[in-house]
Design an enzyme around this catalytic site. Sequence first.
Site, PDB file in Angstrom:
ATOM      1  N   CYS A 253      55.036  69.093  37.333  1.00 43.49           N
ATOM      2  CA  CYS A 253      55.430  69.581  36.176  1.00 43.49           C
ATOM      3  C   CYS A 253      55.200  70.790  35.658  1.00 43.49           C
ATOM      4  CB  CYS A 253      55.085  68.299  35.177  1.00 43.49           C
ATOM      5  SG  CYS A 253      53.348  67.974  35.239  1.00 43.49           S
TER       6      CYS A 253
ATOM      7  N   HIS B 217      54.099  70.111  27.878  1.00 42.33           N
ATOM      8  CA  HIS B 217      53.080  70.956  28.390  1.00 42.33           C
ATOM      9  C   HIS B 217      53.219  72.497  27.849  1.00 42.33           C
ATOM     10  CE1 HIS B 217      51.847  67.788  30.935  1.00 42.33           C
ATOM     11  NE2 HIS B 217      52.356  68.282  32.095  1.00 42.33           N
TER      12      HIS B 217
END
Lengths: 347, 347
Positions: free
Chosen positions: A132, A252
């Site tokens: 990710c 994130h």
Amino acid sequence: MTNQKRFNVAVVGATGAVGEQIIKLLEERQFPFQQLKLLSSARSAGKKISVCGVEYTVEEACPESFEGIDIALFSAGGDVSKALVPAAIERGAVCIDNTSAFRMDPTAPLVVPEVNADKIKEHQGVIANPNCSTIQMVAALKPLYDRYGIDRIIVSTYQAVSGAGTRAIDEMLHQTKEVLEGNTVKPDVLPVSSLPVKHQIAFNAIPQIDKFQENGFTYEEMKMINETKKIMDDESIKVTTTCVRIPVVYGHSESVYVELKNDYDLAEVRELLAAAPGITVVDRPEEQAYPLATDAAGKHDVFVGRLRRDLDHPRGLNMWIVSDNLLKGAAWNAVQIAETFASERPE
Amino acid sequence: MTNQKRFNVAVVGATGAVGEQIIKLLEERQFPFQQLKLLSSARSAGKKISVCGVEYTVEEACPESFEGIDIALFSAGGDVSKALVPAAIERGAVCIDNTSAFRMDPTAPLVVPEVNADKIKEHQGVIANPNCSTIQMVAALKPLYDRYGIDRIIVSTYQAVSGAGTRAIDEMLHQTKEVLEGNTVKPDVLPVSSLPVKHQIAFNAIPQIDKFQENGFTYEEMKMINETKKIMDDESIKVTTTCVRIPVVYGHSESVYVELKNDYDLAEVRELLAAAPGITVVDRPEEQAYPLATDAAGKHDVFVGRLRRDLDHPRGLNMWIVSDNLLKGAAWNAVQIAETFASERPE
């Protein structure tokens, strides 16, 4: 009904955080599937999931599950992928694997469609979905790499707990509530559920994601280093990373410092990024506008802002890169790969 | 009773988050004060504060407050310092100023005692206390600077809301509770209370601390750049910074990348830091031991860990530096300056 080719699709890990998003995306994107098979561990088998108005029963994944499957999307952990991807390939499926099991396998393309979609056709049965934190960074850096070249990357991450799964989300929310009420907390999941030591994530920042290697970096940090070089297809890029878990649910954030190979123009950097597929520039300091995890949550794009020149280095550029770690960082990137694969598949 | 010289001390901003800590430290450290004067704005005047068993009434600060004062510790905001420091100096007080008002004034020493305590004696009435995020970084870098030299610093911060004052703490705790209960939140304080746009801090990361400058950096980021060079007394050090607010109450964490001028030995780096005053090394990855904000809160030291060599650059070193932003980052550093000043003052 069109004459478009339709595919038999399996989703492995259908009841997990990423699997759920994959199913939702297949539905939203009207992915051309004929048959859909939802697979999981024995523990979750039997659950019912509704997709496009049809109720599916989740089945336990086994080698035979992949009979007749064209595309299998795996996100049930590295061990499941290692065990079942070969069986799926044997039965003629192409596997899009969201775990780290095959990412550094030289025969497996590691794909972020905005960066290297052309690699998909080189697959030998498995196409790997990167980590990710890597995906959002390389998606944002590719336009700059193509124009100026990249000498080095120094990145510090601010990663959401959803990257560690639903148990980590539950732990953080529950723990936060306990701290607010003045109760003692007993961490049980984070930073790494399989390791002995746990740390409080509520109102804290934990500089550990995944286990440590001998060299002092964590596996998460090494993934970012190694995968970036592989995806950019350039071993000469210097990369160093610090990966940190913070109390955020989805999204994130990354503080990325990049030293370009050639002189750059900041206005041109903005234009290149604004024109790049899958990138949204949010960079209006005068309006206090910059990417935020809470804004990126639920969206497909990679958001970039805080673009500014290093005052002490002419080729240094600071960026703030934010994306939904379960979407572009996982499910959406996997479905993009599946879509690209499907559209290129000969009739 | 000793024959030690005793001082008349004033604390300006006595009811604020940092002022409270300063008073607590003067008490704990048995600072040799004769008279203690607690000063504040008109709004907080009249409050009672007990110090060493004696009850003091907070008075409104005005120029006359500094008659007979030897040492005045200021932490009531830049405007108050600008207005009252000259009046205090005129009356013979030495001012230790915790705001940014005089930090870049070339006549004012900017002091972190572990780094440049020798500058204290050069004061011309005011000694400036650096910005919280700068203090902990330079304290940890000084031993490495002395041994290897520093070419550049690239730092990303994970800063606690207490750095924005008690209103920001209250907002974060309240907002977090609202989000947990599924309620809509209306941010009111962060990122910068005096600016029009507010952002949610609960379960988020805000890449803005203080206002923006024309060059795209925030004032907080510029403070770290300029103050680091001034404290290290070396304009040749390249510094670039990204300052981020995260949902932590006490304790700033920093991901610091430093490129040394000369080759280094990692074991020696550990030894140098372990031997340095005010530094505690917490760096045992095999035990998942590294500095954490929740552990640093309430402690005086600067905690350093995650020490590891950049795999792609032989002189690159990654560090994770954590300290209590209200203590070493503010009150404790100010009291250390006061103690050093007091101990050096001729009888």
